[in-house]
Design a protein around this motif. Structure first.
Motif, PDB file in Angstrom:
ATOM      1  N   LYS A  23       0.889  -1.140  -0.080  1.00 59.17           N
ATOM      2  CA  LYS A  23       0.093  -0.094  -0.163  1.00 59.17           C
ATOM      3  C   LYS A  23       0.903   1.241  -0.069  1.00 59.17           C
ATOM      4  O   LYS A  23       0.325   2.337  -0.246  1.00 59.17           O
ATOM      5  CB  LYS A  23      -0.956  -0.074   1.126  1.00 59.17           C
ATOM      6  CG  LYS A  23      -2.100  -1.120   0.928  1.00 59.17           C
ATOM      7  CD  LYS A  23      -3.083  -1.091   2.030  1.00 59.17           C
ATOM      8  CE  LYS A  23      -4.047  -2.227   2.025  1.00 59.17           C
ATOM      9  NZ  LYS A  23      -4.803  -2.560   3.274  1.00 59.17           N
TER      10      LYS A  23
ATOM     11  N   ALA B 285       0.057   5.455  -1.208  1.00 53.32           N
ATOM     12  CA  ALA B 285       0.155   6.390  -0.091  1.00 53.32           C
ATOM     13  C   ALA B 285       0.705   7.843  -0.270  1.00 53.32           C
ATOM     14  O   ALA B 285       1.431   7.980  -1.107  1.00 53.32           O
ATOM     15  CB  ALA B 285       0.686   5.812   1.129  1.00 53.32           C
TER      16      ALA B 285
ATOM     17  N   PHE C 133      -4.019   7.936   2.787  1.00 51.49           N
ATOM     18  CA  PHE C 133      -4.822   7.517   1.694  1.00 51.49           C
ATOM     19  C   PHE C 133      -6.024   8.076   1.318  1.00 51.49           C
ATOM     20  O   PHE C 133      -6.701   8.859   2.201  1.00 51.49           O
ATOM     21  CB  PHE C 133      -5.269   6.139   2.035  1.00 51.49           C
ATOM     22  CG  PHE C 133      -3.934   4.974   2.411  1.00 51.49           C
ATOM     23  CD1 PHE C 133      -3.074   4.442   1.147  1.00 51.49           C
ATOM     24  CD2 PHE C 133      -3.455   4.786   3.578  1.00 51.49           C
ATOM     25  CE1 PHE C 133      -2.265   3.599   1.246  1.00 51.49           C
ATOM     26  CE2 PHE C 133      -2.206   3.814   3.902  1.00 51.49           C
ATOM     27  CZ  PHE C 133      -1.737   3.457   2.702  1.00 51.49           C
TER      28      PHE C 133
ATOM     29  N   TYR D  17      -8.021   2.486   1.571  1.00 50.17           N
ATOM     30  CA  TYR D  17      -7.952   1.623   2.924  1.00 50.17           C
ATOM     31  C   TYR D  17      -9.342   1.310   3.455  1.00 50.17           C
ATOM     32  O   TYR D  17      -9.529   0.447   3.978  1.00 50.17           O
ATOM     33  CB  TYR D  17      -6.992   2.460   3.591  1.00 50.17           C
ATOM     34  CG  TYR D  17      -6.265   1.469   4.739  1.00 50.17           C
ATOM     35  CD1 TYR D  17      -6.881   1.524   6.024  1.00 50.17           C
ATOM     36  CD2 TYR D  17      -4.977   0.619   4.494  1.00 50.17           C
ATOM     37  CE1 TYR D  17      -6.359   0.605   7.192  1.00 50.17           C
ATOM     38  CE2 TYR D  17      -4.616  -0.023   5.190  1.00 50.17           C
ATOM     39  CZ  TYR D  17      -5.166  -0.028   6.604  1.00 50.17           C
ATOM     40  OH  TYR D  17      -4.486  -0.847   7.495  1.00 50.17           O
TER      41      TYR D  17
END
Length: 146
Positions: A41, A45, A63, A68
């Motif tokens: 992730k 980000a 995010f 998320y």
């Protein structure tokens, strides 16, 4: 402390290394929690980085909504052990909230808080929602902006 906000592509290799090292020092070693920090992730980000004398001492990743949680999100909130007495956690949270508002044009933010930090997040206008749960063996609770 100087704070910068960068996308994954804007991070230098040294910054990425230092971010991962700080997260590992706190979340894996200090908290004695074996978990998969590198979760795929980071590339999605926005990275909020606090540096003191050129060294990363505080950090979060943010995010956009839908990545998320349904809301925008803040995660991996971390401050180096030796730097916790200076309020850097508050500084990096304020910068993260501002970055989300500017970049994603939303006031709705959610995070998964370690329960011992509820008061810290409440001081940034987050409120608890739902029941406490275990995440990687550590008690957490969902919190959203009030």
């Amino acid at each position: 402390m100087e704070i910068t906000v960068k996308t994954f592509e804007e991070l230098t290799l040294n910054e990425l290394h230092d971010i991962l090292q700080l997260r590992s020092e706190v979340f894996v070693v200090e908290q004695d929690c074996v978990y998969q920090d590198i979760d795929g992730k980071d590339q999605k980000a926005l990275h909020v980085i606090g540096k003191k004398e050129g060294k990363i001492v505080a950090y979060t990743r943010c995010f956009e909504p839908g990545i998320y949680f349904e809301e925008a999100a803040i995660g991996r909130v971390v401050v180096a052990v030796k730097e916790r007495k200076y309020g850097f956690g508050h500084d990096v949270m304020k910068a993260s909230i501002l970055a989300i508002k500017k970049r994603y044009h939303t006031e709705s933010i959610k995070l998964s808080a370690q329960t011992y930090l509820i008061k810290f997040y409440e001081s940034h206008n987050f409120v608890t929602t739902g029941e406490e749960y275990l995440e990687d063996g550590i008690p957490h609770i969902a919190m959203v902006t009030a």
